[in-house]
Design a protein around this motif. Structure first.
Motif, PDB file in Angstrom:
ATOM      1  N   ARG A  42     -42.967  79.795 -20.094  1.00  0.00           N
ATOM      2  CA  ARG A  42     -42.132  80.805 -20.734  1.00  0.00           C
ATOM      3  C   ARG A  42     -42.539  81.062 -22.180  1.00  0.00           C
ATOM      4  N   ILE A  43     -43.194  80.092 -22.785  1.00  0.00           N
ATOM      5  CA  ILE A  43     -43.505  80.212 -24.203  1.00  0.00           C
ATOM      6  C   ILE A  43     -44.383  81.417 -24.479  1.00  0.00           C
ATOM      7  N   ARG A  44     -45.454  81.566 -23.705  1.00  0.00           N
ATOM      8  CA  ARG A  44     -46.375  82.692 -23.916  1.00  0.00           C
ATOM      9  C   ARG A  44     -45.639  84.025 -23.760  1.00  0.00           C
ATOM     10  N   GLU A  45     -44.744  84.104 -22.785  1.00  0.00           N
ATOM     11  CA  GLU A  45     -44.003  85.348 -22.550  1.00  0.00           C
ATOM     12  C   GLU A  45     -43.192  85.742 -23.780  1.00  0.00           C
ATOM     13  N   LEU A  46     -42.554  84.756 -24.411  1.00  0.00           N
ATOM     14  CA  LEU A  46     -41.772  85.060 -25.608  1.00  0.00           C
ATOM     15  C   LEU A  46     -42.669  85.428 -26.782  1.00  0.00           C
ATOM     16  N   ILE A 186     -31.448  80.172 -31.019  1.00  0.00           N
ATOM     17  CA  ILE A 186     -31.012  80.336 -29.630  1.00  0.00           C
ATOM     18  C   ILE A 186     -31.097  78.989 -28.926  1.00  0.00           C
ATOM     19  N   ARG A 187     -30.047  78.637 -28.187  1.00  0.00           N
ATOM     20  CA  ARG A 187     -30.115  77.459 -27.325  1.00  0.00           C
ATOM     21  C   ARG A 187     -29.787  77.879 -25.902  1.00  0.00           C
ATOM     22  N   THR A 188     -30.647  77.491 -24.990  1.00  0.00           N
ATOM     23  CA  THR A 188     -30.431  77.813 -23.585  1.00  0.00           C
ATOM     24  C   THR A 188     -29.672  76.687 -22.880  1.00  0.00           C
ATOM     25  N   SER A 189     -29.262  76.927 -21.669  1.00  0.00           N
ATOM     26  CA  SER A 189     -28.685  75.960 -20.715  1.00  0.00           C
ATOM     27  C   SER A 189     -27.191  75.726 -20.841  1.00  0.00           C
ATOM     28  N   GLY A 190     -26.497  76.465 -21.704  1.00  0.00           N
ATOM     29  CA  GLY A 190     -25.044  76.363 -21.767  1.00  0.00           C
ATOM     30  C   GLY A 190     -24.513  75.285 -22.687  1.00  0.00           C
ATOM     31  N   GLU A 191     -25.373  74.506 -23.298  1.00  0.00           N
ATOM     32  CA  GLU A 191     -24.919  73.488 -24.245  1.00  0.00           C
ATOM     33  C   GLU A 191     -24.708  74.136 -25.611  1.00  0.00           C
ATOM     34  N   ALA A 192     -23.602  73.779 -26.270  1.00  0.00           N
ATOM     35  CA  ALA A 192     -23.264  74.396 -27.554  1.00  0.00           C
ATOM     36  C   ALA A 192     -23.355  73.371 -28.680  1.00  0.00           C
ATOM     37  N   PHE A 209     -25.683  80.725 -27.991  1.00  0.00           N
ATOM     38  CA  PHE A 209     -25.728  79.711 -26.943  1.00  0.00           C
ATOM     39  C   PHE A 209     -25.599  80.433 -25.605  1.00  0.00           C
ATOM     40  N   VAL A 210     -26.640  80.374 -24.801  1.00  0.00           N
ATOM     41  CA  VAL A 210     -26.649  81.118 -23.539  1.00  0.00           C
ATOM     42  C   VAL A 210     -26.695  80.150 -22.355  1.00  0.00           C
ATOM     43  N   ASP A 211     -26.163  80.566 -21.233  1.00  0.00           N
ATOM     44  CA  ASP A 211     -26.086  79.695 -20.049  1.00  0.00           C
ATOM     45  C   ASP A 211     -27.412  79.561 -19.314  1.00  0.00           C
ATOM     46  N   THR A 212     -28.307  80.500 -19.506  1.00  0.00           N
ATOM     47  CA  THR A 212     -29.576  80.501 -18.780  1.00  0.00           C
ATOM     48  C   THR A 212     -30.361  79.217 -19.026  1.00  0.00           C
ATOM     49  N   PHE A 217     -35.305  81.766 -18.657  1.00  0.00           N
ATOM     50  CA  PHE A 217     -35.061  82.591 -19.840  1.00  0.00           C
ATOM     51  C   PHE A 217     -36.205  83.591 -19.998  1.00  0.00           C
ATOM     52  N   SER A 218     -35.889  84.851 -19.876  1.00  0.00           N
ATOM     53  CA  SER A 218     -36.923  85.885 -19.839  1.00  0.00           C
ATOM     54  C   SER A 218     -37.094  86.584 -21.184  1.00  0.00           C
ATOM     55  N   ALA A 219     -38.190  87.314 -21.295  1.00  0.00           N
ATOM     56  CA  ALA A 219     -38.421  88.125 -22.480  1.00  0.00           C
ATOM     57  C   ALA A 219     -37.353  89.193 -22.624  1.00  0.00           C
ATOM     58  N   GLU A 220     -36.829  89.673 -21.496  1.00  0.00           N
ATOM     59  CA  GLU A 220     -35.774  90.681 -21.543  1.00  0.00           C
ATOM     60  C   GLU A 220     -34.506  90.121 -22.187  1.00  0.00           C
ATOM     61  N   GLU A 221     -34.122  88.906 -21.785  1.00  0.00           N
ATOM     62  CA  GLU A 221     -32.936  88.292 -22.386  1.00  0.00           C
ATOM     63  C   GLU A 221     -33.178  87.988 -23.863  1.00  0.00           C
ATOM     64  N   PHE A 222     -34.366  87.541 -24.170  1.00  0.00           N
ATOM     65  CA  PHE A 222     -34.748  87.285 -25.558  1.00  0.00           C
ATOM     66  C   PHE A 222     -34.596  88.567 -26.383  1.00  0.00           C
ATOM     67  N   GLY A 223     -35.061  89.666 -25.818  1.00  0.00           N
ATOM     68  CA  GLY A 223     -34.954  90.947 -26.511  1.00  0.00           C
ATOM     69  C   GLY A 223     -33.514  91.374 -26.734  1.00  0.00           C
ATOM     70  N   MET A 224     -32.655  91.164 -25.747  1.00  0.00           N
ATOM     71  CA  MET A 224     -31.248  91.531 -25.897  1.00  0.00           C
ATOM     72  C   MET A 224     -30.579  90.737 -27.014  1.00  0.00           C
ATOM     73  N   LEU A 225     -30.934  89.452 -27.124  1.00  0.00           N
ATOM     74  CA  LEU A 225     -30.333  88.608 -28.155  1.00  0.00           C
ATOM     75  C   LEU A 225     -30.811  89.013 -29.548  1.00  0.00           C
ATOM     76  N   THR A 226     -32.076  89.359 -29.662  1.00  0.00           N
ATOM     77  CA  THR A 226     -32.571  89.780 -30.977  1.00  0.00           C
ATOM     78  C   THR A 226     -31.977  91.130 -31.381  1.00  0.00           C
ATOM     79  N   LYS A 227     -31.755  92.005 -30.431  1.00  0.00           N
ATOM     80  CA  LYS A 227     -31.150  93.299 -30.742  1.00  0.00           C
ATOM     81  C   LYS A 227     -29.682  93.130 -31.114  1.00  0.00           C
ATOM     82  N   ALA A 228     -28.991  92.197 -30.458  1.00  0.00           N
ATOM     83  CA  ALA A 228     -27.593  91.930 -30.797  1.00  0.00           C
ATOM     84  C   ALA A 228     -27.485  91.384 -32.222  1.00  0.00           C
ATOM     85  N   TYR A 229     -28.469  90.624 -32.627  1.00  0.00           N
ATOM     86  CA  TYR A 229     -28.493  90.098 -33.996  1.00  0.00           C
ATOM     87  C   TYR A 229     -28.463  91.240 -35.010  1.00  0.00           C
TER      88      TYR A 229
END
Length: 241
Positions: A42-46, A186-192, A209-212, A217-229
């Motif tokens: 996933r790292i390269r994708e991000l 960003i932290r994945t897996s639902g842990e806060a 903190f996202v449940d994924t 965790f996809s580039a699409e979700e990454f993009g949504m979080l950065t846009k929400a910021y």
């Protein structure tokens, strides 16, 4: 060809706690290392998504100072994964104009891994695109302790006046001294929780903190979080008039 980084109102520096590899593997009836290998992809994708999102700095939490408490099999497997990842990705990341740095205490790492880390940093040091920082054997408290020790040594040697030590001084001794502070963590897996990651640097970061689980965790979700910021109101303790 490497993409130019698009400027915008999104985060300039994003830090990621990549959590959930073990649970992802367990859900599939596979060993934990299977999840770690899936997560590494996933790292390269991000990294490739960063230029279009305006993200110039990406910092990932690969292995913490507390992770040595895991089983010997898992730790050995992770160290093998790090060596293979570095050997495989160095040239490809360089071709993408990605500069790679490592933060953390290298003393406990094996000689081959340290050599590969040094080579990756040297091979990519001329790159001017995305800055990828990999936190390996890293802990925020450990980093501050090491920085304070170096600062104290400079004071003892007469290189630094005690009265000049303030919140602007200590960051110069941190592992991240050449990096801006993260805007978004960003932290994945639902842990806060922040798990001892970039404690000093994240004082004014926004958190998601996202449940994924990390391997999902996809580039699409990454993009949504950065846009929400970009829609957040950042006041740094002040109020609007």
């Amino acid at each position: 060809m490497a993409k130019p980084i698009r400027e915008g109102n999104g985060p300039r520096h994003v830090a990621v706690i990549m959590d959930g590899n073990g649970r992802w593997a367990r859900q599939r009836g596979r060993p934990r290392l299977f999840g770690h290998h899936a997560g590494a992809k996933r790292i390269r994708e991000l990294v490739e998504a960063c230029p279009d999102l305006g993200v110039r700095y990406l910092t990932i939490f690969a292995f913490s100072t507390e992770n040595w408490k895991r089983t010997q099999t898992e730790v050995a497997g992770l160290m093998s994964l790090f060596r293979r990842y570095i050997a495989k990705e160095t040239r490809a990341l360089c071709e993408e104009n990605v500069r790679v740095r490592f933060i953390g205490d290298r003393v406990r790492l094996d000689a081959k891994l340290i050599r590969l880390m040094d080579e990756m940093e040297t091979y990519t040091e001329h790159c001017t695109g995305v800055n990828l920082t990999i936190a390996l054997n890293y802990g925020g408290r450990d980093e501050v302790a090491r920085a304070t020790r170096r600062l104290a040594q400079d004071v003892a040697a007469g290189k630094l006046c005690p009265d000049s030590v303030n919140e602007e001084t200590l960051p110069k001794y941190l592992d991240t001294y050449v990096l801006p502070d993260p805007d978004l963590v960003i932290r994945t897996s639902g842990e806060a929780r922040i798990s001892n990651f970039l404690l000093w640097q994240s004082a004014y970061a926004e958190y998601e903190f996202v449940d994924t689980l990390w391997p999902d965790f996809s580039a699409e979700e990454f993009g949504m979080l950065t846009k929400a910021y970009g829609a957040r109101d950042r006041r740094y303790g002040a109020v609007k008039a």
